[in-house]
Design a protein around this motif. Structure first.
Motif, PDB file in Angstrom:
ATOM      1  N   ARG A  35       0.833  -1.201   0.000  1.00 26.47           N
ATOM      2  CA  ARG A  35       0.000   0.000   0.000  1.00 26.47           C
ATOM      3  C   ARG A  35       0.870   1.255   0.000  1.00 26.47           C
ATOM      4  NH1 ARG A  35      -4.474  -2.766   3.966  1.00 26.47           N
ATOM      5  NH2 ARG A  35      -6.189  -2.791   2.457  1.00 26.47           N
ATOM      6  N   ALA A  36       1.906   1.266   0.829  1.00 25.86           N
ATOM      7  CA  ALA A  36       2.798   2.431   0.859  1.00 25.86           C
ATOM      8  C   ALA A  36       3.500   2.617  -0.479  1.00 25.86           C
ATOM      9  CB  ALA A  36       3.820   2.270   1.984  1.00 25.86           C
ATOM     10  N   ALA A  37       3.840   1.520  -1.145  1.00 26.01           N
ATOM     11  CA  ALA A  37       4.549   1.606  -2.424  1.00 26.01           C
ATOM     12  C   ALA A  37       3.670   2.204  -3.512  1.00 26.01           C
ATOM     13  CB  ALA A  37       5.043   0.228  -2.845  1.00 26.01           C
ATOM     14  N   ARG A  38       2.366   2.017  -3.435  1.00 25.47           N
ATOM     15  CA  ARG A  38       1.491   2.627  -4.430  1.00 25.47           C
ATOM     16  C   ARG A  38       1.443   4.142  -4.276  1.00 25.47           C
ATOM     17  NH1 ARG A  38      -4.248   0.047  -5.361  1.00 25.47           N
ATOM     18  NH2 ARG A  38      -4.199   1.791  -6.857  1.00 25.47           N
ATOM     19  N   VAL A  39       1.566   4.623  -3.045  1.00 25.86           N
ATOM     20  CA  VAL A  39       1.669   6.063  -2.833  1.00 25.86           C
ATOM     21  C   VAL A  39       3.028   6.552  -3.324  1.00 25.86           C
ATOM     22  CG1 VAL A  39       1.603   7.906  -1.116  1.00 25.86           C
ATOM     23  CG2 VAL A  39       0.114   5.918  -0.857  1.00 25.86           C
ATOM     24  N   GLY A  40       4.085   5.778  -3.031  1.00 23.92           N
ATOM     25  CA  GLY A  40       5.403   6.036  -3.590  1.00 23.92           C
ATOM     26  C   GLY A  40       6.300   6.957  -2.798  1.00 23.92           C
ATOM     27  N   SER A  44       8.713   2.607  -2.802  1.00 21.70           N
ATOM     28  CA  SER A  44       8.076   2.315  -4.078  1.00 21.70           C
ATOM     29  C   SER A  44       8.345   0.845  -4.392  1.00 21.70           C
ATOM     30  CB  SER A  44       8.609   3.228  -5.185  1.00 21.70           C
ATOM     31  OG  SER A  44      10.001   3.045  -5.361  1.00 21.70           O
ATOM     32  N   ALA A  45       7.794   0.360  -5.484  1.00 20.22           N
ATOM     33  CA  ALA A  45       7.986  -1.047  -5.848  1.00 20.22           C
ATOM     34  C   ALA A  45       7.728  -1.219  -7.328  1.00 20.22           C
ATOM     35  CB  ALA A  45       7.062  -1.957  -5.032  1.00 20.22           C
ATOM     36  N   SER A  46       8.200  -2.334  -7.848  1.00 20.32           N
ATOM     37  CA  SER A  46       7.947  -2.672  -9.249  1.00 20.32           C
ATOM     38  C   SER A  46       7.656  -4.163  -9.347  1.00 20.32           C
ATOM     39  CB  SER A  46       9.153  -2.302 -10.119  1.00 20.32           C
ATOM     40  OG  SER A  46      10.321  -2.947  -9.649  1.00 20.32           O
ATOM     41  N   PRO A  47       6.712  -4.545 -10.205  1.00 23.00           N
ATOM     42  CA  PRO A  47       6.384  -5.974 -10.355  1.00 23.00           C
ATOM     43  C   PRO A  47       7.500  -6.724 -11.060  1.00 23.00           C
ATOM     44  CG  PRO A  47       4.632  -4.544 -11.211  1.00 23.00           C
ATOM     45  CD  PRO A  47       5.836  -3.688 -11.012  1.00 23.00           C
ATOM     46  N   LEU A  48       7.612  -8.000 -10.728  1.00 25.66           N
ATOM     47  CA  LEU A  48       8.535  -8.902 -11.419  1.00 25.66           C
ATOM     48  C   LEU A  48       7.698  -9.901 -12.199  1.00 25.66           C
ATOM     49  CD1 LEU A  48      11.109  -9.674  -8.572  1.00 25.66           C
ATOM     50  CD2 LEU A  48      11.298  -7.988 -10.382  1.00 25.66           C
ATOM     51  N   SER A  49       7.849  -9.909 -13.505  1.00 22.47           N
ATOM     52  CA  SER A  49       7.071 -10.850 -14.312  1.00 22.47           C
ATOM     53  C   SER A  49       7.604 -12.270 -14.184  1.00 22.47           C
ATOM     54  CB  SER A  49       7.074 -10.418 -15.775  1.00 22.47           C
ATOM     55  OG  SER A  49       8.405 -10.350 -16.259  1.00 22.47           O
ATOM     56  N   ARG A  50       8.947 -12.383 -14.021  1.00 19.03           N
ATOM     57  CA  ARG A  50       9.554 -13.704 -13.850  1.00 19.03           C
ATOM     58  C   ARG A  50      10.468 -13.668 -12.637  1.00 19.03           C
ATOM     59  NH1 ARG A  50      12.322 -16.175 -18.859  1.00 19.03           N
ATOM     60  NH2 ARG A  50      12.002 -18.017 -17.562  1.00 19.03           N
ATOM     61  N   PHE A 172     -10.851  -5.914  -0.939  1.00 20.25           N
ATOM     62  CA  PHE A 172      -9.389  -5.815  -1.028  1.00 20.25           C
ATOM     63  C   PHE A 172      -8.944  -5.970  -2.480  1.00 20.25           C
ATOM     64  CE2 PHE A 172      -5.191  -7.970  -0.953  1.00 20.25           C
ATOM     65  CZ  PHE A 172      -4.446  -6.906  -0.452  1.00 20.25           C
ATOM     66  N   ALA A 173      -9.550  -6.898  -3.203  1.00 16.72           N
ATOM     67  CA  ALA A 173      -9.221  -7.055  -4.624  1.00 16.72           C
ATOM     68  C   ALA A 173      -9.598  -5.798  -5.400  1.00 16.72           C
ATOM     69  CB  ALA A 173      -9.941  -8.273  -5.203  1.00 16.72           C
ATOM     70  N   CYS A 174     -10.750  -5.183  -5.079  1.00 17.27           N
ATOM     71  CA  CYS A 174     -11.153  -3.939  -5.749  1.00 17.27           C
ATOM     72  C   CYS A 174     -10.148  -2.833  -5.476  1.00 17.27           C
ATOM     73  CB  CYS A 174     -12.545  -3.517  -5.283  1.00 17.27           C
ATOM     74  SG  CYS A 174     -13.888  -4.600  -5.800  1.00 17.27           S
ATOM     75  N   GLU A 175      -9.639  -2.762  -4.259  1.00 17.95           N
ATOM     76  CA  GLU A 175      -8.616  -1.755  -3.932  1.00 17.95           C
ATOM     77  C   GLU A 175      -7.338  -2.010  -4.716  1.00 17.95           C
ATOM     78  OE1 GLU A 175      -5.594  -0.475  -0.329  1.00 17.95           O
ATOM     79  OE2 GLU A 175      -7.246  -1.853   0.108  1.00 17.95           O
ATOM     80  N   CYS A 176      -6.880  -3.258  -4.729  1.00 22.21           N
ATOM     81  CA  CYS A 176      -5.644  -3.583  -5.451  1.00 22.21           C
ATOM     82  C   CYS A 176      -5.744  -3.191  -6.921  1.00 22.21           C
ATOM     83  CB  CYS A 176      -5.349  -5.079  -5.343  1.00 22.21           C
ATOM     84  SG  CYS A 176      -4.813  -5.632  -3.716  1.00 22.21           S
ATOM     85  N   CYS A 177      -6.932  -3.284  -7.485  1.00 21.82           N
ATOM     86  CA  CYS A 177      -7.119  -3.046  -8.918  1.00 21.82           C
ATOM     87  C   CYS A 177      -7.885  -1.759  -9.194  1.00 21.82           C
ATOM     88  CB  CYS A 177      -7.838  -4.239  -9.548  1.00 21.82           C
ATOM     89  SG  CYS A 177      -6.955  -5.795  -9.337  1.00 21.82           S
ATOM     90  N   GLY A 178      -7.953  -0.886  -8.183  1.00 22.55           N
ATOM     91  CA  GLY A 178      -8.629   0.391  -8.338  1.00 22.55           C
ATOM     92  C   GLY A 178      -7.650   1.541  -8.342  1.00 22.55           C
ATOM     93  N   SER A 179      -8.178   2.752  -8.261  1.00 19.06           N
ATOM     94  CA  SER A 179      -7.333   3.949  -8.289  1.00 19.06           C
ATOM     95  C   SER A 179      -7.248   4.622  -6.926  1.00 19.06           C
ATOM     96  CB  SER A 179      -7.862   4.939  -9.336  1.00 19.06           C
ATOM     97  OG  SER A 179      -9.186   5.319  -9.030  1.00 19.06           O
ATOM     98  N   TYR A 180      -7.520   3.871  -5.875  1.00 18.34           N
ATOM     99  CA  TYR A 180      -7.369   4.383  -4.515  1.00 18.34           C
ATOM    100  C   TYR A 180      -6.570   3.391  -3.683  1.00 18.34           C
ATOM    101  CZ  TYR A 180     -11.046   1.083  -3.021  1.00 18.34           C
ATOM    102  OH  TYR A 180     -11.788  -0.047  -2.753  1.00 18.34           O
ATOM    103  N   VAL A 181      -5.955   3.892  -2.621  1.00 21.58           N
ATOM    104  CA  VAL A 181      -5.133   3.052  -1.751  1.00 21.58           C
ATOM    105  C   VAL A 181      -5.485   3.361  -0.306  1.00 21.58           C
ATOM    106  CG1 VAL A 181      -2.805   2.324  -1.151  1.00 21.58           C
ATOM    107  CG2 VAL A 181      -3.263   3.242  -3.430  1.00 21.58           C
ATOM    108  N   ARG A 182      -5.734   2.342   0.460  1.00 24.84           N
ATOM    109  CA  ARG A 182      -6.016   2.538   1.880  1.00 24.84           C
ATOM    110  C   ARG A 182      -4.724   2.750   2.665  1.00 24.84           C
ATOM    111  NH1 ARG A 182     -11.125   1.783   3.313  1.00 24.84           N
ATOM    112  NH2 ARG A 182     -12.540   0.711   1.885  1.00 24.84           N
ATOM    113  N   ASP A 183      -4.877   3.404   3.810  1.00 23.45           N
ATOM    114  CA  ASP A 183      -3.720   3.661   4.671  1.00 23.45           C
ATOM    115  C   ASP A 183      -3.126   2.338   5.149  1.00 23.45           C
ATOM    116  OD1 ASP A 183      -2.257   5.782   6.445  1.00 23.45           O
ATOM    117  OD2 ASP A 183      -2.832   4.167   7.803  1.00 23.45           O
ATOM    118  N   PRO A 184      -1.786   2.196   5.136  1.00 24.00           N
ATOM    119  CA  PRO A 184      -1.183   0.930   5.564  1.00 24.00           C
ATOM    120  C   PRO A 184      -1.506   0.536   7.002  1.00 24.00           C
ATOM    121  CG  PRO A 184       0.417   2.270   4.373  1.00 24.00           C
ATOM    122  CD  PRO A 184      -0.787   3.137   4.603  1.00 24.00           C
TER     123      PRO A 184
END
Length: 393
Positions: A35-40, A44-50, A172-184
């Protein structure tokens, strides 16, 4: 190329190692960091595809602090009552101290299972990660499957507890795939971040989460995860929008009124000629039913208190009228309890009927006569209705 995580022998002090030290933070602590990484700002964070993962377990927090991870440990509030949760690939690496708890992975991590943690952007508050330490987190997809496994026994229970747990998983899934982030740290009460227009802080979308769960047959919790993801939506702009979508269009067994599935925060569906008549170049209602020329726009309290915001709301409503849509403008008082929510649902149902949706109002009214449904609806409201800070008028 896959990200290669190097295993470090426990016989050599961490501070003397030349190779990267690789840690995999898991569980609720990973969700806080995600959650904190989405705020940045802090991280921050980046996905790993492999991912080819071989992580290590430290012998003590002192070793991690010597490596420069003190700020991260302090942010997570690590203590004997809140030990650092780490995943390790082999049971022989398992370690448990008063401040560290490791869990061996039952299966090799599949692609898409991890995020790579990075330093944040805020010059004053960012956690800076040392160059010789690589920190990984559960990705949203892996975190969701794990949550589904852990909460499965509660979901299976009859009554309010099982329903409330299912709804929290879906939200929680809606948050992960939405445009808002809850406080950690206070996720049930505070929204920490809303994406700016034309920005996207998400690490995944619903289709990606479904594909991850479907492709990894050995992951515990995958079946329940897929079941819950079938009710989640992409693009929700706030906790209130997630609540409204589930309350209006969700399945009756979850407390929803089963209205025709709307488009969520997508461009208004109109002709190119009509677009030329609008005051806005781009307009995205919260919920819309294009085939029935009906939409819902939630007008929050504080963000819409200024004169500029009221003018913006007025222009949007005029554009909706120009486009031929019936716009149902809602505020907190329109959805705050079952009585208000159902009155609003009937208003929307009337509009859908006026634009060709047969018998919708009668279907909704019939559902509202079912005492069992009303009990489930009450639980949905109690579980998902966000708290709202009102402003003085």
């Amino acid at each position: 190329m896959p990200d290669i995580l190097l295993h470090v022998s426990s016989a050599k002090p961490y501070a003397q190692c030349m190779e990267p030290i690789c840690l995999h933070i898991t569980g609720e602590q990973a969700i806080k960091l995600m959650r904190a990484a989405r705020v940045g700002k802090v991280v921050s964070a980046s996905p790993l595809s492999r991912t080819c993962a071989s992580t290590t377990a430290p012998r003590s927090l002192a070793e991690l602090r010597d490596l420069g991870l003190g700020a991260l440990l302090d942010w997570l509030g690590i203590s004997p009552l809140n030990p650092l949760r780490l995943a390790v690939p082999h049971k022989h690496q398992h370690i448990r101290t008063r401040e560290i708890c490791t869990a061996a992975l039952s299966e090799e991590l599949p692609d898409g299972a991890l995020l790579k943690l990075r330093s944040g952007s805020d010059a004053e508050n960012a956690i800076t990660l040392p160059p010789n330490v690589i920190v990984y987190l559960d990705s949203p997809a892996l975190a969701f499957v794990k949550m589904s496994h852990e909460l499965g026994p509660k979901v299976a229970k009859d009554g309010n507890e099982g329903l409330a747990t299912s709804l929290r998983l879906i939200e929680f899934a809606c948050e992960c795939c939405g445009s808002y982030v809850r406080d950690p740290f206070t996720p049930r009460t505070v929204i920490a971040h809303y994406d700016e227009p034309n920005t996207d802080s998400r690490f995944c979308d619903i289709s990606g989460m479904r594909a991850f769960a479907a492709a990894n047959h050995r992951l515990h919790g995958k079946n329940l995860a897929l079941k819950m993801l079938a009710h989640a939506t992409d693009g929700s702009g706030s906790g209130m929008e997630s609540y409204l979508n589930l309350a209006l269009a969700g399945a009756p067994r979850l407390g929803g009124l089963a209205m025709h599935e709307p488009l969520v925060n997508q461009h208004l569906v109109i002709s190119e000629n009509t677009k030329l008549l609008l005051k806005h170049k781009s307009i995205r209602p919260d919920l819309q039913w294009p085939e029935y020329q009906t939409l819902v726009e939630y007008i929050g309290d504080e963000p819409h208190a200024s004169k500029k915001a009221r003018i913006e709301d007025k222009d949007r409503l005029q554009d909706y009228a120009t486009a031929g849509y019936t716009a149902c403008s809602l505020m907190f008082d329109d959805v705050r309890n079952a009585t208000a929510l159902n009155r609003t649902a009937e208003m929307i149902a009337r509009s859908l009927m006026q634009h060709g949706k047969r018998n919708e109002l009668y279907r909704v009214r019939h559902l509202l006569k079912d005492d069992k449904f009303l009990s489930r609806q009450s639980q949905l409201i109690a579980t998902l209705l966000p708290p709202v800070t009102r402003y003085d008028s």
